[in-house]
Design an enzyme around this catalytic site. Sequence first.
Site, short mmCIF file in Angstrom:
data_model
loop_
_atom_site.label_atom_id
_atom_site.label_comp_id
_atom_site.label_asym_id
_atom_site.label_seq_id
_atom_site.Cartn_x
_atom_site.Cartn_y
_atom_site.Cartn_z
N TRP A 22 94.69 95.74 109.04
CA TRP A 22 94.98 96.40 109.53
C TRP A 22 92.99 96.86 109.95
O TRP A 22 93.00 96.77 111.08
CB TRP A 22 95.54 97.62 109.80
CG TRP A 22 96.71 97.51 109.63
CD1 TRP A 22 97.84 97.53 108.50
CD2 TRP A 22 97.73 96.52 110.56
NE1 TRP A 22 99.04 97.04 108.72
CE2 TRP A 22 99.05 96.07 109.53
CE3 TRP A 22 97.57 96.59 111.58
CZ2 TRP A 22 100.36 95.74 110.75
CZ3 TRP A 22 98.38 95.72 112.41
CH2 TRP A 22 100.12 95.60 111.68
N ASP B 152 93.04 105.23 111.78
CA ASP B 152 94.50 104.94 112.11
C ASP B 152 95.17 105.15 110.96
O ASP B 152 94.53 105.46 110.06
CB ASP B 152 94.19 103.21 111.80
CG ASP B 152 95.41 103.02 112.14
OD1 ASP B 152 96.32 103.29 111.86
OD2 ASP B 152 95.52 101.74 112.03
N LYS C 103 106.71 104.08 111.48
CA LYS C 103 106.18 104.11 109.94
C LYS C 103 106.68 105.44 109.34
O LYS C 103 107.72 105.88 108.40
CB LYS C 103 105.15 103.59 109.35
CG LYS C 103 104.08 102.64 109.89
CD LYS C 103 104.52 101.35 109.66
CE LYS C 103 104.43 100.38 111.03
NZ LYS C 103 102.73 100.09 110.52
C1 PLP Z 1 101.28 98.89 111.90
C2 PLP Z 1 100.59 99.17 112.40
C3 PLP Z 1 99.04 98.44 113.20
C4 PLP Z 1 100.11 98.27 113.90
O1 PLP Z 1 101.25 98.86 114.55
P1 PLP Z 1 102.54 97.65 115.96
O2 PLP Z 1 103.44 99.10 116.75
O3 PLP Z 1 103.03 96.56 115.08
O4 PLP Z 1 100.86 97.92 116.73
C5 PLP Z 1 98.87 99.30 112.88
N1 PLP Z 1 97.64 99.82 111.52
C6 PLP Z 1 98.27 100.54 110.56
C7 PLP Z 1 97.72 101.42 109.84
C8 PLP Z 1 99.47 100.42 110.30
O5 PLP Z 1 100.29 100.12 109.06
#
Ligand code: PLP
Length: 362
Positions: free
Chosen positions: A105, A176, A200
């Site tokens: 990511w 993030d 998540k």
């Molecule tokens: C799932 C995830 C993303 C991407 O999320 P989207 O909603 O699919 O754009 C970005 N960063 C992390 C750490 C993730 O787990």
Amino acid sequence: MTNIYNFSAGPAVLPKEVLAQAAAEMLDWHGSGMSVMEMSHRGPEFISIYRAAERDLRELLAVPDNYRVLFMQGGGLSQNAVIPMNMLGHQGPDATIDFIQTGSWSSKSIQEAGRYAKVNVAASAKADGFTHVPPQSEWQLTPDAAYLHICTNETIDGVEFNFVPTAQGETPIVADMSSHILSRPVDVSKYGVIFGGAQKNIGPAGVTVAIVRDDLIGKALPFCPSAFDWKNVAENESMYNTPPTYGIYIAGLVFQWLKKQGGVAAMEQRNMEKAALLYAALDADDFYQNRVAKEYRSRMNVPFYLRDESQNEAFLAGAKARGLLQLKGHKSVGGMRASIYNAMPIEGVQALVDYLNEFAGR
Ligand SMILES: *Cc1c(COP(=O)(O)O)cnc(C)c1O
């Protein structure tokens, strides 16, 4: 029906109580005669839902008053563009963004940010297959970087920060936290921006949470889309355009559920217990393997491999037959992955551990 446990990395398991409440309120929310899906986002019913969700999230994470909580759209990935577009207005394309590359990511974030500014990968764990977080003593930071971007939990690689970095001078840290937000207490004041897709650990896909320090708002590049300009979003209580209303409603129910569970400190205790139980089963002998250095192993996303990968299909079929779902690893790394977010009860982890032991013939 046997108990079903869903180990998906996202969209992921939600608390049963939340789904049951949403079902009960589906056709008629609190006597309004409307489903939440049918309400104007500007009406008093939805405004009350929105304000409760924001208030509860602020309370859960102890968000200081000088931070705005924004409910946006576009997912975690879109923030990789939204953030530079919002933060580079004063510096322009000559600015440098520092990154710590710890997995898939953060790698995607680096790629996207390179379209808006210079990118400096201040440290990377790529050479060892993303199995640790490079210690801060090794980071080659830029003195006047526009910001430092980290991914505090790498969902695919199963690597989680176990420390809060110290920024250089005034450089804000952008984190993030998509896949571990609300799984543990966090000192929001150490960050300039915290963001995450909801699917998540918060709620359904479609909501993206951004927690942004006040002084970072209002510095967007001229071409930043108005609907993604934090200033517009903040000044309009996330209703500059129509927000993902139903997703915000479910997120709000999840926040209420978390408060009833005792908040994020109580969740952290449970998450530590769940992770310890699962890693102990994986480490018991060499039948299974998790490759991440122990101190950086994620409490939320646990990737693992069978020593004999020819048994992968049999492992997954046996798991499914026992109600243990969505254990297949991400296609980029293969193997297995068990995501054990807040809504995964310890009984689910125990059921997985029982199966791991049985399949290994222990
Ligand atoms: C799932 C995830 C993303 C991407 O999320 P989207 O909603 O699919 O754009 C970005 N960063 C992390 C750490 C993730 O787990």
